[in-house]
Design an enzyme around this catalytic site. Structure first.
Site, PDB file in Angstrom:
ATOM      1  N   LYS A 173       0.850  -1.189   0.000  1.00 24.76           N
ATOM      2  CA  LYS A 173       0.000   0.000   0.000  1.00 24.76           C
ATOM      3  C   LYS A 173       0.885   1.238   0.000  1.00 24.76           C
ATOM      4  O   LYS A 173       1.705   1.434   0.905  1.00 24.76           O
ATOM      5  CB  LYS A 173      -0.924   0.027   1.209  1.00 24.76           C
ATOM      6  CG  LYS A 173      -1.867   1.235   1.159  1.00 24.76           C
ATOM      7  CD  LYS A 173      -2.511   1.525   2.488  1.00 24.76           C
ATOM      8  CE  LYS A 173      -3.166   2.901   2.432  1.00 24.76           C
ATOM      9  NZ  LYS A 173      -3.641   3.349   3.755  1.00 24.76           N
ATOM     10  N   GLY A 234      -8.409   9.184   9.822  1.00 26.21           N
ATOM     11  CA  GLY A 234      -8.696   9.221  11.255  1.00 26.21           C
ATOM     12  C   GLY A 234      -9.790  10.172  11.671  1.00 26.21           C
ATOM     13  O   GLY A 234     -10.043  10.340  12.862  1.00 26.21           O
ATOM     14  N   ALA A 260      -9.802   5.593   4.325  1.00 24.25           N
ATOM     15  CA  ALA A 260      -9.766   6.741   5.247  1.00 24.25           C
ATOM     16  C   ALA A 260     -11.119   7.418   5.365  1.00 24.25           C
ATOM     17  O   ALA A 260     -11.818   7.622   4.369  1.00 24.25           O
ATOM     18  CB  ALA A 260      -8.717   7.769   4.853  1.00 24.25           C
ATOM     19  N   GLY A 261     -11.457   7.767   6.603  1.00 23.05           N
ATOM     20  CA  GLY A 261     -12.647   8.569   6.859  1.00 23.05           C
ATOM     21  C   GLY A 261     -13.829   7.814   7.414  1.00 23.05           C
ATOM     22  O   GLY A 261     -14.774   8.423   7.917  1.00 23.05           O
ATOM     23  N   ASN A 282      -9.034   1.676  10.005  1.00 22.89           N
ATOM     24  CA  ASN A 282      -8.257   1.366  11.202  1.00 22.89           C
ATOM     25  C   ASN A 282      -8.879   2.024  12.427  1.00 22.89           C
ATOM     26  O   ASN A 282      -9.395   1.369  13.318  1.00 22.89           O
ATOM     27  CB  ASN A 282      -6.819   1.809  11.014  1.00 22.89           C
ATOM     28  CG  ASN A 282      -5.901   1.416  12.177  1.00 22.89           C
ATOM     29  OD1 ASN A 282      -4.724   1.721  12.176  1.00 22.89           O
ATOM     30  ND2 ASN A 282      -6.404   0.724  13.179  1.00 22.89           N
ATOM     31  N   THR A 283      -8.878   3.359  12.442  1.00 23.86           N
ATOM     32  CA  THR A 283      -9.309   4.096  13.630  1.00 23.86           C
ATOM     33  C   THR A 283     -10.742   3.778  14.030  1.00 23.86           C
ATOM     34  O   THR A 283     -11.054   3.695  15.224  1.00 23.86           O
ATOM     35  CB  THR A 283      -9.153   5.608  13.388  1.00 23.86           C
ATOM     36  OG1 THR A 283      -7.823   5.887  12.950  1.00 23.86           O
ATOM     37  CG2 THR A 283      -9.418   6.393  14.657  1.00 23.86           C
TER      38      THR A 283
END
EC number: 2.8.1.10
Length: 330
Positions: A173, A234, A260-261, A282-283
């Protein structure tokens, strides 16, 4: 053992009596199979560590990977990237968890078959400290080394060369950030890195802006998947521009994954309903009050969004259209 040598190891001055790099690795009480070594800016293949002599003045980097199932979806609803086929359309990260054990439990609950991993220097002061590979087996789960924290193409390329040496992975990635506040990608550097990595035999899945033109340029440069952001990394804001994500999906000849997001399950479902091949997060899982339960929720959301996309949603109407027939009304 030869005389003591003055070297720089992972950014710090150090004295070593090792005659070869292999001796140095053993001196540090590290496991060679779990690290990669760069000497004076050049990766030293693991097969040559015994013959690679150590000299005073050498600058070395020794790195490893850190944290950064059954499926209810029809078995024939798989997706393929760079010739590799997966059932789960959810990719999860390995950062921000309280420990590796919780991380592994969340991966199990999510059903993810791919996890992103950051490449960081080994802790030479505590070489026997637990490693991610002790909890998430790279033989059972596909590791996707990423370039989190890289702000130039050169740094990203160097990082992934080390990653390939450490684990043999060519599916990677790529993200090259423009600045620390927004963590938005620098598309000029990203495109440059994509071209170089593709020429070197890497298979880059590339984090990018939600721009259909930029996505197509990355595909033409050798990206095996494009990964437009839904919102800043995040942030948990959800997909902010569904129109451009849909345009990217319609124009792509490689997999498209929202990266993301995502903040909650409905965000993941929206991304899948737009026709994306998968979602990376992830977050949203790691910072949930109950990460394991959220991981299960995200698994179900990705599956539900995919089923909704395949079923073909009803058309939108300006006015009400009753479900019950009006004929025979009392």
């Amino acid at each position: 053992m030869s005389d003591m040598k003055s070297i720089t190891l992972n950014g710090e001055a150090r004295q070593s009596a090792a005659s070869s790099i292999a001796d140095l690795v053993r001196e540090l009480d590290l496991t060679p199979e779990k690290v990669a070594v760069e000497r004076n800016g050049v990766i030293v293949p693991r097969s040559t560590l015994e013959d690679a002599s150590l000299a005073s003045g050498d600058t070395l980097e020794i790195v490893h990977f850190v944290g950064g199932g059954d499926h209810s979806v029809s078995s024939d609803d798989t997706w393929t990237v760079a010739g590799r086929t997966f059932k789960s359309r959810l990719i999860v990260g390995t950062g921000k968890y309280k420990d590796f054990e919780q991380n592994a439990a969340a991966v199990e609950a999510s059903g993810a078959e791919i996890v992103t991993v950051a490449v960081r220097r080994v802790n030479v002061s505590d070489p026997k400290a637990p490693m991610l590979t002790d909890f998430i087996d790279p033989k059972k789960t596909t590791y996707l080394p990423n370039t989190a924290g890289c702000f130039t193409a050169d740094d990203a390329i160097r990082t992934l060369r080390l990653a390939r040496e450490a684990g043999g992975w060519d599916l990677v990635k790529l993200e090259v950030l423009g600045e620390a506040r927004t963590l938005y990608p620098d598309m000029r550097e990203t495109l440059k890195a994509t071209e170089t990595l593709a020429k070197e035999g890497f298979l880059p899945m590339v984090y990018c802006v939600d721009d259909p033109i930029a996505a197509k340029q990355l595909e033409e440069a050798g990206a095996v998947a494009v990964m437009p952001l839904g919102a800043p990394i995040g942030s948990g804001l959800g997909i902010q521009n569904q129109v451009t994500i849909r345009l990217i999906v319609e124009g792509a000849n490689v997999p498209v994954l929202v990266d993301a997001g995502v903040g909650t399950a409905s965000d993941a479902a929206v991304g899948m309903e737009l026709g994306c091949d998968g979602i990376l997060m992830n977050t949203a899982i790691a910072e949930a009050k109950d990460p394991i339960r959220m991981a299960r929720a995200m698994k179900l959301a990705v599956e539900a969004g995919r089923e909704a996309y395949l079923s073909g949603r009803m058309g939108r109407r300006k006015y009400a259209d009753p479900s019950s027939p009006l004929a025979g009304l009392i």
